[in-house]
Design an enzyme around this catalytic site. Structure first.
Site, PDB file in Angstrom:
ATOM      1  N   GLU A 195       0.814  -1.218   0.000  1.00  0.00           N
ATOM      2  CA  GLU A 195       0.000   0.000   0.000  1.00  0.00           C
ATOM      3  C   GLU A 195       0.849   1.271   0.000  1.00  0.00           C
ATOM      4  O   GLU A 195       0.364   2.341   0.351  1.00  0.00           O
ATOM      5  CB  GLU A 195      -0.934  -0.014   1.212  1.00  0.00           C
ATOM      6  CG  GLU A 195      -1.902  -1.187   1.216  1.00  0.00           C
ATOM      7  CD  GLU A 195      -2.813  -1.202   2.416  1.00  0.00           C
ATOM      8  OE1 GLU A 195      -3.689  -0.328   2.508  1.00  0.00           O
ATOM      9  OE2 GLU A 195      -2.658  -2.082   3.271  1.00  0.00           O
ATOM     10  N   SER A 209      -6.434  -2.655   1.377  1.00  0.00           N
ATOM     11  CA  SER A 209      -6.704  -1.999   0.091  1.00  0.00           C
ATOM     12  C   SER A 209      -7.173  -2.978  -0.981  1.00  0.00           C
ATOM     13  O   SER A 209      -6.921  -2.779  -2.172  1.00  0.00           O
ATOM     14  CB  SER A 209      -5.462  -1.236  -0.406  1.00  0.00           C
ATOM     15  OG  SER A 209      -5.249  -0.096   0.376  1.00  0.00           O
ATOM     16  N   TYR A 221      -9.540   3.732  -5.275  1.00  0.00           N
ATOM     17  CA  TYR A 221      -8.522   4.769  -5.434  1.00  0.00           C
ATOM     18  C   TYR A 221      -8.477   5.447  -6.796  1.00  0.00           C
ATOM     19  O   TYR A 221      -7.818   6.477  -6.942  1.00  0.00           O
ATOM     20  CB  TYR A 221      -7.140   4.169  -5.128  1.00  0.00           C
ATOM     21  CG  TYR A 221      -7.047   3.596  -3.742  1.00  0.00           C
ATOM     22  CD1 TYR A 221      -7.155   4.414  -2.622  1.00  0.00           C
ATOM     23  CD2 TYR A 221      -6.872   2.241  -3.543  1.00  0.00           C
ATOM     24  CE1 TYR A 221      -7.086   3.902  -1.342  1.00  0.00           C
ATOM     25  CE2 TYR A 221      -6.790   1.713  -2.262  1.00  0.00           C
ATOM     26  CZ  TYR A 221      -6.905   2.553  -1.172  1.00  0.00           C
ATOM     27  OH  TYR A 221      -6.839   2.034   0.085  1.00  0.00           O
ATOM     28  N   ARG A 242     -11.492   2.928  11.150  1.00  0.00           N
ATOM     29  CA  ARG A 242     -12.677   2.728  10.323  1.00  0.00           C
ATOM     30  C   ARG A 242     -13.093   1.276  10.404  1.00  0.00           C
ATOM     31  O   ARG A 242     -12.248   0.373  10.377  1.00  0.00           O
ATOM     32  CB  ARG A 242     -12.362   3.088   8.871  1.00  0.00           C
ATOM     33  CG  ARG A 242     -13.584   3.466   8.038  1.00  0.00           C
ATOM     34  CD  ARG A 242     -13.236   3.598   6.569  1.00  0.00           C
ATOM     35  NE  ARG A 242     -13.002   2.297   5.968  1.00  0.00           N
ATOM     36  CZ  ARG A 242     -11.923   1.983   5.258  1.00  0.00           C
ATOM     37  NH1 ARG A 242     -10.964   2.884   5.061  1.00  0.00           N
ATOM     38  NH2 ARG A 242     -11.791   0.777   4.758  1.00  0.00           N
ATOM     39  N   ASP A 268     -15.488  -1.644   8.700  1.00  0.00           N
ATOM     40  CA  ASP A 268     -16.268  -2.012   7.527  1.00  0.00           C
ATOM     41  C   ASP A 268     -17.360  -2.999   7.927  1.00  0.00           C
ATOM     42  O   ASP A 268     -17.117  -3.944   8.685  1.00  0.00           O
ATOM     43  CB  ASP A 268     -15.368  -2.632   6.458  1.00  0.00           C
ATOM     44  CG  ASP A 268     -14.357  -1.639   5.916  1.00  0.00           C
ATOM     45  OD1 ASP A 268     -14.619  -0.417   5.999  1.00  0.00           O
ATOM     46  OD2 ASP A 268     -13.307  -2.073   5.404  1.00  0.00           O
ATOM     47  N   GLU A 292     -14.182  -5.945   9.007  1.00  0.00           N
ATOM     48  CA  GLU A 292     -12.787  -5.725   9.389  1.00  0.00           C
ATOM     49  C   GLU A 292     -12.606  -4.314   9.904  1.00  0.00           C
ATOM     50  O   GLU A 292     -13.487  -3.462   9.768  1.00  0.00           O
ATOM     51  CB  GLU A 292     -11.845  -5.988   8.219  1.00  0.00           C
ATOM     52  CG  GLU A 292     -12.087  -5.155   6.992  1.00  0.00           C
ATOM     53  CD  GLU A 292     -11.208  -5.596   5.820  1.00  0.00           C
ATOM     54  OE1 GLU A 292     -10.142  -4.973   5.642  1.00  0.00           O
ATOM     55  OE2 GLU A 292     -11.587  -6.541   5.102  1.00  0.00           O
ATOM     56  N   ASN A 349      -9.845  -0.988  10.014  1.00  0.00           N
ATOM     57  CA  ASN A 349      -8.675  -0.333   9.432  1.00  0.00           C
ATOM     58  C   ASN A 349      -8.167   0.674  10.450  1.00  0.00           C
ATOM     59  O   ASN A 349      -8.883   1.605  10.814  1.00  0.00           O
ATOM     60  CB  ASN A 349      -9.067   0.363   8.121  1.00  0.00           C
ATOM     61  CG  ASN A 349      -7.879   0.873   7.337  1.00  0.00           C
ATOM     62  OD1 ASN A 349      -6.916   1.359   7.911  1.00  0.00           O
ATOM     63  ND2 ASN A 349      -7.960   0.760   6.030  1.00  0.00           N
ATOM     64  N   GLY A 368      -7.285   5.422   4.862  1.00  0.00           N
ATOM     65  CA  GLY A 368      -6.825   6.319   3.820  1.00  0.00           C
ATOM     66  C   GLY A 368      -7.264   7.757   4.056  1.00  0.00           C
ATOM     67  O   GLY A 368      -8.316   8.023   4.626  1.00  0.00           O
TER      68      GLY A 368
END
Length: 313
Positions: A30, A158, A224, A262, A264, A277, A279, A283
């Site tokens: 990443e 990602s 992205y 974050r 999900d 999951e 994070n 990002g």
């Protein structure tokens, strides 16, 4: 404090932060995304008068800290040692404040399988899955779950190495990837009721975002590059919005996380929400989701970066 109320910023003087290293780049898969995020954070902090400097990767950070060049670290090193507890342990051992969850939460949530096992033990909902050890039988795991499924590495981000498999014909690319991949994989039930994410900022769950990729699933390109992915924020209304925010915050805390991150969440076809999951260094690019959610509460990008950094003081 309620799940929707944000307290006022704690500080007004940028000098309180001292010299800030914005840790970015590194050597994980990443890297490019991290450099993008890091440059945005760096610009935002400097715009607020903070003495912030870029640092590319952990060896450069170690050298800088040995020279006592920084007082704290804004960690935006996505993936690998930036999120798996390594850099957190380094900074904790040196007594240097840093953004994001600590060693335990970072190490645990970098591993999707262990995170899901913890959620199951805590009685929290998550999609059914089968662990595939290195060299294991991926096809057998897929058959055990039943199609459709996702196959993904346990310790990547990602959407690296993620394969949606809706029919036997789509197994081949996943099998090829697995043959050359040294880590654990998991086959995970593909949920079709909607894809959501919830940013966490301190003790507050930000408004949910429903992600609607034009391609049908949220891969690296949709995250992205693509300009046609839809982000609906808030993703839900009323009681369902309150429910998903509360679940995300509970899942974040249960996984040993604090600070910001974050979570999900996917929705089952029967309406149930399932934790997917966490994070721990989300990002911060033009396509990123935590800034989109914060904006719904009137928090612009510069203020968001300030508030994240405040957690280190």
């Amino acid at each position: 404090m309620s799940a929707t109320a944000l307290p006022p910023p704690r500080f007004a003087d940028p000098a309180v932060f001292g010299r800030v290293a914005v840790l970015m780049g590194g050597t994980s898969s990443e890297r490019e995304v991290s450099l993008n995020s890091g440059s945005n954070v760096l610009e935002a902090l400097r715009a607020r008068g903070i003495d912030a400097q870029p640092v590319d990767g952990i060896p450069a950070l170690v050298e800088a800290l040995a020279q006592e060049r920084f007082d704290r670290v804004f960690n935006i090193l996505h993936g690998g040692d930036g999120e798996n507890g390594v850099v957190q342990g380094l900074l904790q051992g040196l007594g240097v404040p840093y953004t994001g969850p600590g060693v335990l939460g970072s190490a645990l949530t970098m591993d999707k399988i262990r995170t899901k096992l913890l959620w199951i033990a805590a009685g929290l909902p998550t999609a059914r899955f089968v662990r595939i050890p290195a060299g294991g039988d991926l096809a057998a795991a897929v058959r055990e779950l039943g199609l459709p499924v996702f196959v993904k590495p346990s310790c990547e981000g990602s959407s690296v190495g993620v394969f949606p498999i809706r029919s036997e014909d789509e197994l081949a690319p996943a099998l090829e990837f697995a043959a050359g991949y040294e880590g654990e994989l998991l086959a995970e039930q593909m949920l079709t009721g909607g894809e959501y994410t919830v940013g966490i900022l301190g003790e507050v769950a930000l408004p949910s975002i429903r992600i609607v990729p034009a391609s049908g699933w949220y891969d690296y390109h949709a995250k992205y590059i693509a300009e046609d992915t839809q982000y609906l924020c808030p993703g839900l209304q009323g009681g369902e919005e309150a429910q998903i925010r509360a679940l995300a915050l509970e899942g974040f805390r249960a996984a040993g996380c604090s600070g910001w991150g974050r979570v999900d969440v996917m929705r089952h076809a029967d309406g149930r929400f399932m934790l997917m999951e966490v994070n721990t260094a989300p990002g911060m690019t033009s396509h990123s989701l935590v800034p989109k959610a914060a904006a719904q509460l009137g928090i612009g990008f510069e203020e968001l970066c300030w508030r994240i950094l405040e957690q280190t003081v």
